[in-house]
Design a protein around this motif. Structure first.
Motif, PDB file in Angstrom:
ATOM      1  N   GLY A 230      10.136  -1.046 -15.339  1.00  0.00           N
ATOM      2  CA  GLY A 230      10.608   0.944 -15.291  1.00  0.00           C
ATOM      3  C   GLY A 230      10.752   1.608 -16.753  1.00  0.00           C
ATOM      4  O   GLY A 230      11.264   0.628 -17.903  1.00  0.00           O
ATOM      5  N   ASP A 231      10.239   2.261 -16.784  1.00  0.00           N
ATOM      6  CA  ASP A 231      10.847   2.705 -18.708  1.00  0.00           C
ATOM      7  C   ASP A 231      11.119   4.326 -17.729  1.00  0.00           C
ATOM      8  O   ASP A 231      10.937   5.070 -17.277  1.00  0.00           O
ATOM      9  CB  ASP A 231       9.547   2.526 -18.922  1.00  0.00           C
ATOM     10  CG  ASP A 231       9.714   2.972 -20.651  1.00  0.00           C
ATOM     11  OD1 ASP A 231      10.355   2.650 -21.541  1.00  0.00           O
ATOM     12  OD2 ASP A 231       9.801   3.937 -20.923  1.00  0.00           O
ATOM     13  N   ASN A 232      12.160   5.126 -19.382  1.00  0.00           N
ATOM     14  CA  ASN A 232      12.496   5.893 -18.776  1.00  0.00           C
ATOM     15  C   ASN A 232      11.301   7.535 -19.566  1.00  0.00           C
ATOM     16  O   ASN A 232      11.227   8.206 -19.096  1.00  0.00           O
ATOM     17  CB  ASN A 232      13.798   6.363 -19.726  1.00  0.00           C
ATOM     18  CG  ASN A 232      14.910   5.958 -19.552  1.00  0.00           C
ATOM     19  OD1 ASN A 232      15.166   5.751 -18.154  1.00  0.00           O
ATOM     20  ND2 ASN A 232      15.982   5.379 -20.329  1.00  0.00           N
ATOM     21  N   GLY A 233      10.250   6.815 -20.237  1.00  0.00           N
ATOM     22  CA  GLY A 233       9.491   7.711 -20.850  1.00  0.00           C
ATOM     23  C   GLY A 233       7.975   8.098 -19.985  1.00  0.00           C
ATOM     24  O   GLY A 233       7.024   8.345 -20.402  1.00  0.00           O
ATOM     25  N   TYR A 234       7.220   7.094 -19.005  1.00  0.00           N
ATOM     26  CA  TYR A 234       6.409   7.209 -18.400  1.00  0.00           C
ATOM     27  C   TYR A 234       6.033   5.501 -17.101  1.00  0.00           C
ATOM     28  O   TYR A 234       6.834   4.713 -17.090  1.00  0.00           O
ATOM     29  CB  TYR A 234       5.427   6.564 -19.366  1.00  0.00           C
ATOM     30  CG  TYR A 234       5.631   5.665 -19.873  1.00  0.00           C
ATOM     31  CD1 TYR A 234       4.791   3.972 -19.810  1.00  0.00           C
ATOM     32  CD2 TYR A 234       5.717   5.526 -21.546  1.00  0.00           C
ATOM     33  CE1 TYR A 234       5.613   2.504 -20.557  1.00  0.00           C
ATOM     34  CE2 TYR A 234       6.460   4.066 -22.523  1.00  0.00           C
ATOM     35  CZ  TYR A 234       6.106   2.665 -21.701  1.00  0.00           C
ATOM     36  OH  TYR A 234       6.301   1.835 -22.533  1.00  0.00           O
ATOM     37  N   ASP A 235       5.590   5.760 -16.197  1.00  0.00           N
ATOM     38  CA  ASP A 235       5.084   4.906 -15.427  1.00  0.00           C
ATOM     39  C   ASP A 235       5.286   3.006 -15.855  1.00  0.00           C
ATOM     40  O   ASP A 235       4.665   3.180 -17.263  1.00  0.00           O
ATOM     41  CB  ASP A 235       4.227   5.185 -14.385  1.00  0.00           C
ATOM     42  CG  ASP A 235       4.141   6.546 -13.483  1.00  0.00           C
ATOM     43  OD1 ASP A 235       5.691   6.884 -13.562  1.00  0.00           O
ATOM     44  OD2 ASP A 235       3.337   6.898 -12.938  1.00  0.00           O
TER      45      ASP A 235
ATOM     46  N   ARG B  16       8.213   4.239 -11.084  1.00  0.00           N
ATOM     47  CA  ARG B  16       7.876   5.468 -11.642  1.00  0.00           C
ATOM     48  C   ARG B  16       8.389   6.040 -12.948  1.00  0.00           C
ATOM     49  O   ARG B  16       9.606   5.482 -13.662  1.00  0.00           O
ATOM     50  CB  ARG B  16       7.710   6.629 -10.686  1.00  0.00           C
ATOM     51  CG  ARG B  16       8.160   7.976 -10.796  1.00  0.00           C
ATOM     52  CD  ARG B  16       6.075   8.170 -10.957  1.00  0.00           C
ATOM     53  NE  ARG B  16       5.985   8.405 -10.067  1.00  0.00           N
ATOM     54  CZ  ARG B  16       4.240   8.265  -9.286  1.00  0.00           C
ATOM     55  NH1 ARG B  16       3.504   8.222 -10.602  1.00  0.00           N
ATOM     56  NH2 ARG B  16       3.830   8.532  -7.898  1.00  0.00           N
ATOM     57  N   LYS B  17       8.081   6.780 -13.735  1.00  0.00           N
ATOM     58  CA  LYS B  17       9.278   7.760 -15.045  1.00  0.00           C
ATOM     59  C   LYS B  17       9.641   7.935 -15.108  1.00  0.00           C
ATOM     60  O   LYS B  17      10.803   8.805 -13.557  1.00  0.00           O
ATOM     61  CB  LYS B  17       8.251   8.805 -15.514  1.00  0.00           C
ATOM     62  CG  LYS B  17       8.100   9.574 -17.143  1.00  0.00           C
ATOM     63  CD  LYS B  17       7.648  10.542 -17.339  1.00  0.00           C
ATOM     64  CE  LYS B  17       8.738  11.196 -17.829  1.00  0.00           C
ATOM     65  NZ  LYS B  17       7.976  12.524 -18.628  1.00  0.00           N
ATOM     66  N   GLY B  18      11.123   7.870 -15.612  1.00  0.00           N
ATOM     67  CA  GLY B  18      12.588   8.311 -14.619  1.00  0.00           C
ATOM     68  C   GLY B  18      13.201   6.668 -14.315  1.00  0.00           C
ATOM     69  O   GLY B  18      14.308   7.069 -14.298  1.00  0.00           O
ATOM     70  N   HIS B  19      12.709   5.941 -13.617  1.00  0.00           N
ATOM     71  CA  HIS B  19      12.977   5.155 -12.336  1.00  0.00           C
ATOM     72  C   HIS B  19      12.626   3.446 -12.671  1.00  0.00           C
ATOM     73  O   HIS B  19      12.489   3.322 -14.006  1.00  0.00           O
ATOM     74  CB  HIS B  19      12.513   5.328 -11.567  1.00  0.00           C
ATOM     75  CG  HIS B  19      12.709   6.577 -11.024  1.00  0.00           C
ATOM     76  ND1 HIS B  19      13.780   6.997  -9.914  1.00  0.00           N
ATOM     77  CD2 HIS B  19      12.231   7.945 -10.694  1.00  0.00           C
ATOM     78  CE1 HIS B  19      14.237   8.580  -8.933  1.00  0.00           C
ATOM     79  NE2 HIS B  19      12.813   8.573 -10.558  1.00  0.00           N
TER      80      HIS B  19
ATOM     81  N   ALA C 160       3.769   2.628  -5.599  1.00  0.00           N
ATOM     82  CA  ALA C 160       2.374   1.515  -5.519  1.00  0.00           C
ATOM     83  C   ALA C 160       1.100   2.155  -5.674  1.00  0.00           C
ATOM     84  O   ALA C 160       1.136   3.617  -4.891  1.00  0.00           O
ATOM     85  CB  ALA C 160       2.665   1.299  -3.435  1.00  0.00           C
ATOM     86  N   ASN C 161       0.501   1.657  -5.894  1.00  0.00           N
ATOM     87  CA  ASN C 161      -1.458   3.046  -5.751  1.00  0.00           C
ATOM     88  C   ASN C 161      -2.519   1.334  -5.174  1.00  0.00           C
ATOM     89  O   ASN C 161      -2.415   0.477  -6.094  1.00  0.00           O
ATOM     90  CB  ASN C 161      -1.332   2.679  -7.580  1.00  0.00           C
ATOM     91  CG  ASN C 161      -2.539   3.123  -8.406  1.00  0.00           C
ATOM     92  OD1 ASN C 161      -3.878   2.771  -8.050  1.00  0.00           O
ATOM     93  ND2 ASN C 161      -2.375   4.355  -8.810  1.00  0.00           N
TER      94      ASN C 161
ATOM     95  N   THR D 222       0.953  -0.936  -0.050  1.00  0.00           N
ATOM     96  CA  THR D 222       0.136  -0.013   0.056  1.00  0.00           C
ATOM     97  C   THR D 222       0.968   1.126   0.308  1.00  0.00           C
ATOM     98  O   THR D 222       0.445   2.734  -0.407  1.00  0.00           O
ATOM     99  CB  THR D 222      -0.551   0.026   1.347  1.00  0.00           C
ATOM    100  OG1 THR D 222      -0.203  -0.608   2.273  1.00  0.00           O
ATOM    101  CG2 THR D 222      -1.933  -1.614   1.088  1.00  0.00           C
ATOM    102  N   THR D 223       2.007   1.074   0.311  1.00  0.00           N
ATOM    103  CA  THR D 223       3.395   2.259  -0.088  1.00  0.00           C
ATOM    104  C   THR D 223       4.160   2.526  -1.091  1.00  0.00           C
ATOM    105  O   THR D 223       4.635   1.413  -1.062  1.00  0.00           O
ATOM    106  CB  THR D 223       3.739   2.201   2.054  1.00  0.00           C
ATOM    107  OG1 THR D 223       2.214   2.464   2.608  1.00  0.00           O
ATOM    108  CG2 THR D 223       4.302   3.695   1.950  1.00  0.00           C
ATOM    109  N   SER D 224       4.462   3.311  -1.125  1.00  0.00           N
ATOM    110  CA  SER D 224       5.519   3.532  -2.537  1.00  0.00           C
ATOM    111  C   SER D 224       7.077   3.147  -1.599  1.00  0.00           C
ATOM    112  O   SER D 224       6.930   3.802  -0.592  1.00  0.00           O
ATOM    113  CB  SER D 224       5.688   4.158  -3.525  1.00  0.00           C
ATOM    114  OG  SER D 224       4.321   4.518  -3.965  1.00  0.00           O
ATOM    115  N   LEU D 225       7.738   3.060  -2.075  1.00  0.00           N
ATOM    116  CA  LEU D 225       9.219   2.377  -1.730  1.00  0.00           C
ATOM    117  C   LEU D 225      10.295   2.779  -2.267  1.00  0.00           C
ATOM    118  O   LEU D 225      10.266   2.718  -3.237  1.00  0.00           O
ATOM    119  CB  LEU D 225       9.953   0.378  -1.281  1.00  0.00           C
ATOM    120  CG  LEU D 225       8.451   0.034  -0.297  1.00  0.00           C
ATOM    121  CD1 LEU D 225       8.894  -1.408   0.074  1.00  0.00           C
ATOM    122  CD2 LEU D 225       8.238   1.033   0.940  1.00  0.00           C
ATOM    123  N   THR D 226      11.153   3.475  -1.899  1.00  0.00           N
ATOM    124  CA  THR D 226      12.127   3.890  -2.369  1.00  0.00           C
ATOM    125  C   THR D 226      13.702   3.892  -1.692  1.00  0.00           C
ATOM    126  O   THR D 226      13.427   2.488  -0.504  1.00  0.00           O
ATOM    127  CB  THR D 226      12.864   5.490  -2.345  1.00  0.00           C
ATOM    128  OG1 THR D 226      12.370   5.978  -0.694  1.00  0.00           O
ATOM    129  CG2 THR D 226      10.965   5.740  -3.133  1.00  0.00           C
ATOM    130  N   GLY D 227      14.935   3.630  -1.893  1.00  0.00           N
ATOM    131  CA  GLY D 227      16.431   2.676  -1.690  1.00  0.00           C
ATOM    132  C   GLY D 227      16.108   1.944  -2.323  1.00  0.00           C
ATOM    133  O   GLY D 227      15.875   1.405  -2.630  1.00  0.00           O
TER     134      GLY D 227
END
Length: 209
Positions: free
Chosen positions: A157-162, A135-138, A192-193, A88-93
């Motif tokens: 992942g993709d550079n142009g869009y989610d 996310r876009k760019g990640h 996450a969505n 339910t929560t986006s993660l980074t790292g």
């Protein structure tokens, strides 16, 4: 059974009597009373053989039925094991286990959301699937592990869009094996969505062994 046999003997006796002597006394068909008794005896012997054959057939059928009953009793259906959980929560790292906290289904209670892992309740063949977005760019690379061994990876992942992706894994597990999803050191954003139900982790027991 005795009543049926007695009735059969009476019928045979009457039939032979009519056959030998006819309905009227002036229509004899047996040569003598001895001939009549002899024919009755032959009919009784024939009936005894038929009854014996029928009894043997019934006994064989009962043996086959009992054998199938034993086999059916010996085969125990495997428990229902299936789960579906979402993050339910986006993660980074980097370098962390993914705790899919929103459990939608957990038949068999084998998925432990607080530990972020599935523990195999029986030996067997299991199917798992992992879905993830970035996310876009990640981008993000997720690994599915059985105990400490990586059994597969998936990339989103993709550079142009989610961008989203999913992958299915098949594996043999033994009782007590741990299955989990981790993010290693490749990629840095797990999107996450809740509305669309991703990322997600699902699994099901296909065949117990």
């Amino acid at each position: 059974m005795v009543k049926k046999l007695t009735f059969s003997l009476i019928v045979i006796n009457m039939a032979l009597y009519n056959t030998c002597f006819g309905i009227r006394n002036d229509e004899p068909r047996c040569l003598s009373q001895f001939d009549y008794d002899y024919k009755v005896l032959n009919k009784l012997v024939s009936l005894e053989h038929e009854v014996r054959s029928l009894t043997e057939t019934v006994n064989r059928q009962e043996s086959v039925i009992n054998m199938f009953k034993s086999k059916m009793t010996a085969v125990e259906p495997h428990p229902q094991v299936a789960f579906m959980a979402e993050l339910t929560t986006s993660l980074t790292g980097k370098n962390h286990r993914i705790y899919f906290d929103d459990v939608k289904l957990n038949l068999g209670k084998a998925y432990r959301p607080h530990h972020g892992l599935f523990i195999a309740p029986v030996n067997g063949t299991y199917q798992f699937s992992v879905a993830a977005c970035s996310r876009k760019g990640h981008f993000i690379v997720l690994e599915m592990k059985v105990n400490d061994d990586v059994v597969g990876k998936m990339l989103a992942g993709d550079n142009g869009y989610d961008s989203c992706n999913s992958k299915v894994f098949l594996t043999e597990l033994k009782v007590g094996d741990d299955v989990l999803v981790e993010h290693g050191d490749h990629g840095d954003y797990l999107l996450a969505n809740e509305a669309y139900g991703y990322p997600s982790f699902t699994g099901i027991l296909l065949q117990a062994t």
